[in-house]
Design a protein around this motif. Structure first.
Motif, PDB file in Angstrom:
ATOM      1  N   TYR A  14       0.899  -0.940   0.322  1.00  0.00           N
ATOM      2  CA  TYR A  14       0.078   0.492   0.221  1.00  0.00           C
ATOM      3  C   TYR A  14       0.619   1.240  -0.039  1.00  0.00           C
ATOM      4  O   TYR A  14       0.318   2.103  -0.328  1.00  0.00           O
ATOM      5  N   ARG A  15       2.144   1.121   0.258  1.00  0.00           N
ATOM      6  CA  ARG A  15       2.970   2.283   1.189  1.00  0.00           C
ATOM      7  C   ARG A  15       3.400   2.722  -0.484  1.00  0.00           C
ATOM      8  O   ARG A  15       4.073   4.449  -0.758  1.00  0.00           O
ATOM      9  N   ASN A  18       0.175   5.241  -1.303  1.00  0.00           N
ATOM     10  CA  ASN A  18      -0.515   5.452  -0.200  1.00  0.00           C
ATOM     11  C   ASN A  18      -0.231   7.053  -0.219  1.00  0.00           C
ATOM     12  O   ASN A  18      -1.122   7.629   0.160  1.00  0.00           O
ATOM     13  N   HIS A  19       0.585   7.602  -0.885  1.00  0.00           N
ATOM     14  CA  HIS A  19       1.008   9.113  -1.033  1.00  0.00           C
ATOM     15  C   HIS A  19       0.364   9.762  -2.434  1.00  0.00           C
ATOM     16  O   HIS A  19       0.261  11.142  -2.218  1.00  0.00           O
ATOM     17  N   ARG A 159      10.467   1.628   2.524  1.00  0.00           N
ATOM     18  CA  ARG A 159       9.764   3.161   1.996  1.00  0.00           C
ATOM     19  C   ARG A 159      10.531   3.516   1.286  1.00  0.00           C
ATOM     20  O   ARG A 159      11.488   3.135   0.411  1.00  0.00           O
ATOM     21  N   TRP A 160       9.555   4.820   0.796  1.00  0.00           N
ATOM     22  CA  TRP A 160      10.382   5.719  -0.706  1.00  0.00           C
ATOM     23  C   TRP A 160      10.976   6.629   0.164  1.00  0.00           C
ATOM     24  O   TRP A 160      11.308   6.762   1.044  1.00  0.00           O
ATOM     25  N   HIS A 161      12.281   6.543  -0.419  1.00  0.00           N
ATOM     26  CA  HIS A 161      13.337   8.037  -0.691  1.00  0.00           C
ATOM     27  C   HIS A 161      13.478   8.788  -1.064  1.00  0.00           C
ATOM     28  O   HIS A 161      14.930   8.724  -1.854  1.00  0.00           O
ATOM     29  N   PHE A 162      12.397   9.526  -2.243  1.00  0.00           N
ATOM     30  CA  PHE A 162      13.262  10.795  -3.059  1.00  0.00           C
ATOM     31  C   PHE A 162      13.346  11.679  -2.640  1.00  0.00           C
ATOM     32  O   PHE A 162      14.085  12.273  -3.231  1.00  0.00           O
ATOM     33  N   GLU A 163      13.408  12.067  -0.879  1.00  0.00           N
ATOM     34  CA  GLU A 163      14.872  12.913  -1.036  1.00  0.00           C
ATOM     35  C   GLU A 163      16.020  12.563  -0.975  1.00  0.00           C
ATOM     36  O   GLU A 163      16.837  13.784  -0.949  1.00  0.00           O
ATOM     37  N   ILE A 183       5.903  15.280  -6.137  1.00  0.00           N
ATOM     38  CA  ILE A 183       6.390  14.985  -4.909  1.00  0.00           C
ATOM     39  C   ILE A 183       6.623  16.196  -4.121  1.00  0.00           C
ATOM     40  O   ILE A 183       8.413  15.802  -5.135  1.00  0.00           O
ATOM     41  N   GLU A 185       8.731  17.393  -0.624  1.00  0.00           N
ATOM     42  CA  GLU A 185       9.560  17.194   0.379  1.00  0.00           C
ATOM     43  C   GLU A 185       9.368  16.274   1.396  1.00  0.00           C
ATOM     44  O   GLU A 185       7.903  16.480   1.986  1.00  0.00           O
ATOM     45  N   ALA A 186       9.923  15.964   2.180  1.00  0.00           N
ATOM     46  CA  ALA A 186       9.569  14.827   3.624  1.00  0.00           C
ATOM     47  C   ALA A 186       8.937  15.469   4.671  1.00  0.00           C
ATOM     48  O   ALA A 186      10.030  16.239   5.161  1.00  0.00           O
ATOM     49  N   LEU A 187       8.133  15.060   5.319  1.00  0.00           N
ATOM     50  CA  LEU A 187       8.144  16.177   6.798  1.00  0.00           C
ATOM     51  C   LEU A 187       7.238  14.373   7.341  1.00  0.00           C
ATOM     52  O   LEU A 187       6.659  13.645   7.003  1.00  0.00           O
ATOM     53  N   GLY A 188       7.640  14.649   9.111  1.00  0.00           N
ATOM     54  CA  GLY A 188       7.671  14.095  10.011  1.00  0.00           C
ATOM     55  C   GLY A 188       6.734  14.273  10.676  1.00  0.00           C
ATOM     56  O   GLY A 188       6.801  15.353  11.132  1.00  0.00           O
TER      57      GLY A 188
ATOM     58  N   GLY B 178       3.183   8.399  10.329  1.00  0.00           N
ATOM     59  CA  GLY B 178       3.275  10.299  10.992  1.00  0.00           C
ATOM     60  C   GLY B 178       4.669  10.183   9.634  1.00  0.00           C
ATOM     61  O   GLY B 178       4.419  11.401   9.376  1.00  0.00           O
ATOM     62  N   PHE B 180       5.238  12.115   5.861  1.00  0.00           N
ATOM     63  CA  PHE B 180       4.561  12.376   5.407  1.00  0.00           C
ATOM     64  C   PHE B 180       5.566  13.295   3.792  1.00  0.00           C
ATOM     65  O   PHE B 180       6.875  13.276   4.222  1.00  0.00           O
TER      66      PHE B 180
END
Lengths: 190, 190
Positions: A14-15, A18-19, A159-163, A183, A185-188, B178, B180
């Motif tokens: 699903y990941r 999911n975005h 997980r994605w590592h777009f950053e 897409i 920046e990564a945000l947490g 968590g 994003f």
């Protein structure tokens, strides 16, 4: 040669969507392949993973999905923006050589008799869960994900590592009329 | 005082969620309001606009949707990331004061008796189209959009303007746990 495409465990499939990326939908039946673009795809369940996708009645891909009961959802990249727009606006019904004309190359993954689009960042092989009312009334199709893979240059360790990857690997998110956002920046959360 | 929140024509309402943002789902019944986060929301039709949203059976919001037949889908911003994570991980079933505790403020739009979450960038008021099989088997709910609004500081002239607005207005796209991504740069096909 090192193959960067790695399986993704089904409980994390699903990941890959999911975005909310715009995706490519591909299918094969009786020797015919087609690929279309779809922004209206969405995860539906975690494990076994399921997803929904809206397939308009005018699309040739829909007929292949209905006849074969199988399809692939794949995540195109910034580098594939023009390809995505082209397969989303041209029809196999009008152009039998659509895929070659657009420059779409397909390859195989696992033992699935399905066309996987080369150059994408992730692929989900799906088995159609027939729901005739949803399909007729809403053009809404449900698939169970039966295989998942990602390119480890942009998705690894679940997980994605777009950053960290080349910006050309970023997913694209269609708004309307050929206008997309990549897409960001990564945000947490805390 | 100038009100930045403007109606969006229903035929363009799909554009508010077409790029796949994580959203907030809110509902009201019998004096009780709840708000939850949902990544699994998707456009389903253009005009009249419809959408799908997955609402797990454990959520209090789902009960309010089922009883009232109405809900709101709204698009939270980078500035609301922590609020989004909190309403998505805490339940009204455990904390009757959840919304106040998280700091969620609701307001009214149009003549709808629904809680619209303040600070979001867009809002879609929806009427539930009852599909009991989908709801029971898949937790899948279909809504018809009966009203749409957006904050004109980030959506105007029928489209998003993330690239010109303060970055705090960008939509957020949940991956898992968590984590994003914010929406990124504007890209266009040729």
């Amino acid at each position: 040669m090192h193959n960067p495409i790695k399986p993704v465990s089904l409980d994390r499939a699903y990941r890959l969507i999911n975005h909310g990326p715009t995706v490519l939908v591909s299918a094969r039946h009786d020797g015919v392949d087609d690929v279309m673009a779809a922004a209206w795809v969405c995860a539906l369940d975690f494990d076994p993973p399921k997803l929904t996708v809206v397939l308009d009645k005018i699309t040739a891909t829909r007929v292949l999905v209905e006849r074969s009961g199988l399809f692939v959802i794949q995540v195109p990249t910034v580098a594939q923006l023009e390809l995505t727009h082209q397969v989303g606006t041209r029809s196999l019904n009008d152009e039998p050589a659509k895929l070659a004309s657009v420059g779409v190359e397909c390859f195989g993954l696992g033992d699935h008799d399905l066309p996987f689009v080369a150059g994408c960042s992730a692929w989900l092989a799906c088995r159609l869960i027939a729901e005739p009312h949803n399909q007729q009334a809403y053009d809404l199709f449900i698939g169970e994900v039966i295989g998942a893979w990602a390119d480890s240059r942009v998705f690894h360790d679940g997980r994605w590592h777009f950053e960290e990857a080349d910006p050309a690997w970023r997913s694209i998110h269609h708004v309307a009329g050929g206008h997309f956002y990549g897409i960001g920046e990564a945000l947490g959360s805390k």
